[in-house]
Design an enzyme around this catalytic site. Structure first.
Site, mmCIF file in Angstrom:
data_model
loop_
_atom_site.group_PDB
_atom_site.id
_atom_site.type_symbol
_atom_site.label_atom_id
_atom_site.label_comp_id
_atom_site.label_asym_id
_atom_site.label_seq_id
_atom_site.Cartn_x
_atom_site.Cartn_y
_atom_site.Cartn_z
ATOM 1 N N GLU A 1 1.847 1.831 -3.477
ATOM 2 C CA GLU A 1 0.455 2.018 -4.047
ATOM 3 C C GLU A 1 0.050 3.549 -3.923
ATOM 4 O O GLU A 1 -0.504 4.215 -4.938
ATOM 5 C CB GLU A 1 -0.552 1.209 -3.851
ATOM 6 C CG GLU A 1 -0.256 -0.281 -4.454
ATOM 7 C CD GLU A 1 -1.357 -1.258 -3.557
ATOM 8 O OE1 GLU A 1 -1.247 -1.571 -2.462
ATOM 9 O OE2 GLU A 1 -2.015 -1.800 -4.506
ATOM 10 N N GLY B 1 0.857 -1.136 0.071
ATOM 11 C CA GLY B 1 -0.027 -0.147 0.183
ATOM 12 C C GLY B 1 0.851 1.149 0.016
ATOM 13 O O GLY B 1 0.234 2.214 -0.441
#
Ligand code: COA
Length: 260
Positions: A115, A112
Site C-alpha cells: 500500500e 501496508g
C-alpha cells in the site's frame, strides 16, 4: 532530524527515505508511520529535494506490512481509527505530495508495504521482490488504501484475485500487471531508480507538481480531472518555470528552472 525507525538522506536533489527495522522485515508500526510522515513532509518542504525515493533496509523486505503485533487486540473503533490515521498521515499524504515519490521495492512488499509502494507516484522493483495484499488471511481487509489503489493500478479482476487469494506475485508478474514500471537486479535497483529520478529533475518541478495534482484528480471523489487539468494548465502560464522553459527552447539552450 533524528529518527529511530527510518533513515533519510539527501544527495544531488534526491532524498532517499529507508524504512529501517530489518529484524521485523520493516513492518510499519505507529512510530514508523509518524516518522515517515515527518520525513516526507520535511523532504517536500526542502528546496534541496527534487525527487523522493522510498525503500526498505536489508536484502529481504521493502515492508512486510503493518505491524501485526500492534493491532492484534484492537476493537472495531480502534481498527477504523488505525486505518483513518494511517491513510491521512502517510498513504494519502504521500500520494498527494507535490514532490515526485518513487518506491524502490527491494523485497517483500506485503499489506501496508504494498500500500505504501502504491501510494508512491510509481514503482521500480528488484527481481527478488514479492508483492501481495495478504490481509484476508488474517481476517481483515487492506486498510491503507489497498482496495482502492490496487484496482486502479492493475484492474478490478486482478485486484480481486490478489486480495481474495492473499497470494504474492513476483516482480515479473507485477511488471506484466503494470504494478511496477521496471524490474532490475537487486544490486542495480537504487542506481536505476536514481537515474530515473535524475531524468525527472531536469524538468520543471512546478509543472510536475501541477501534473501530479491533475492526474490524481481523476481518482478524487467529486473532482473532474479534465477541469483540474485546465486550471493547472492555465496556472503554469503564470510561473517563472514556464517563462524559463519556453524561452530556453526558443533560444536553443538548456532550461535552468527556478523551481518550486
Ligand atoms: N508485522 C509484525 N512483525 C512482522 C511482520 C508484520 N507484518 N512481518 C514480519 N514480521 C516479523 C516476524 O514476526 C519476525 O519477527 P521475530 O523474529 O521477532 O519472530 C520477523 O519479522 C521475521 O519474519 P519471519 O516471518 O520470521 O520471516 P520469514 O522469512 O519466515 O517470512 C514473510 C517472511 C514476509 C512471508 C512473513 O514474515 C509474513 O508473512 N509476514 C506477514 C505478512 C503480512 O501478513 N502482512 C500484512 C499485514 S496486514
Amino acid at each position: 532530524m533524528k529518527y529511530e525507525n527510518i533513515l533519510s538522506k539527501t544527495e544531488n536533489g534526491i532524498t532517499t527515505i529507508t524504512i529501517n527495522r530489518p529484524s521485523k522485515l520493516n513492518a510499519l508500526n505507529r512510530a514508523t508511520i509518524q516518522e515517515l510522515h515527518d520525513a516526507f513532509e520535511d523532504a517536500d518542504d526542502s528546496a534541496k529535494t527534487k525527487v523522493i525515493i522510498v525503500t526498505g533496509s536489508g536484502e529481504k523486505a521493502f515492508v512486510a506490512g503493518a505491524d501485526i503485533s500492534e493491532f492484534a487486540d484492537f476493537s472495531e473503533e480502534e481498527g477504523a481509527k488505525l486505518a483513518a490515521t494511517g491513510q491521512e498521515l502517510l498513504f494519502d499524504f504521500v500520494a498527494n505530495l507535490s514532490t515526485p515519490v518513487i518506491a524502490a521495492i527491494n523485497g517483500f512488499a506485503l499489506g501496508g508495504g504494498l500500500e505504501l509502494a502504491m501510494a508512491a507516484h510509481f514503482r521500480i522493483a528488484s527481481d527478488n521482490a514479492k508483492m501481495g495484499l495478504p490481509e484476508v488471511s488474517l481476517g481483515v481487509i487492506p486498510g491503507y488504501g489497498g482496495t482502492q489503489r490496487l484496482p486502479q493500478l492493475v484492474g478490478k479482476g486482478r485486484a480481486m484475485e490478489m486480495i481474495m487469494t492473499a497470494g504474492m506475485i513476483d516482480a515479473n508478474q507485477a511488471l506484466q500487471y503494470g504494478l511496477v514500471n521496471h524490474v532490475t537486479t537487486p544490486e542495480e535497483l537504487l542506481e536505476f531508480t536514481e537515474k530515473t529520478a535524475s531524468k525527472i529533475m531536469r524538468n520543471s518541478s512546478v509543472a510536475i507538481a501541477a501534473a501530479i495534482k491533475a492526474i490524481n484528480a481523476n481518482y478524487e471523489d467529486g473532482e473532474n480531472g479534465f477541469d483540474v487539468e485546465i486550471e493547472e494548465f492555465g496556472n503554469c502560464f503564470g510561473t517563472e518555470d514556464f517563462e524559463e522553459g519556453t524561452q530556453a527552447f526558443l533560444q536553443k539552450r538548456k532550461a535552468d528552472f527556478p523551481g518550486r
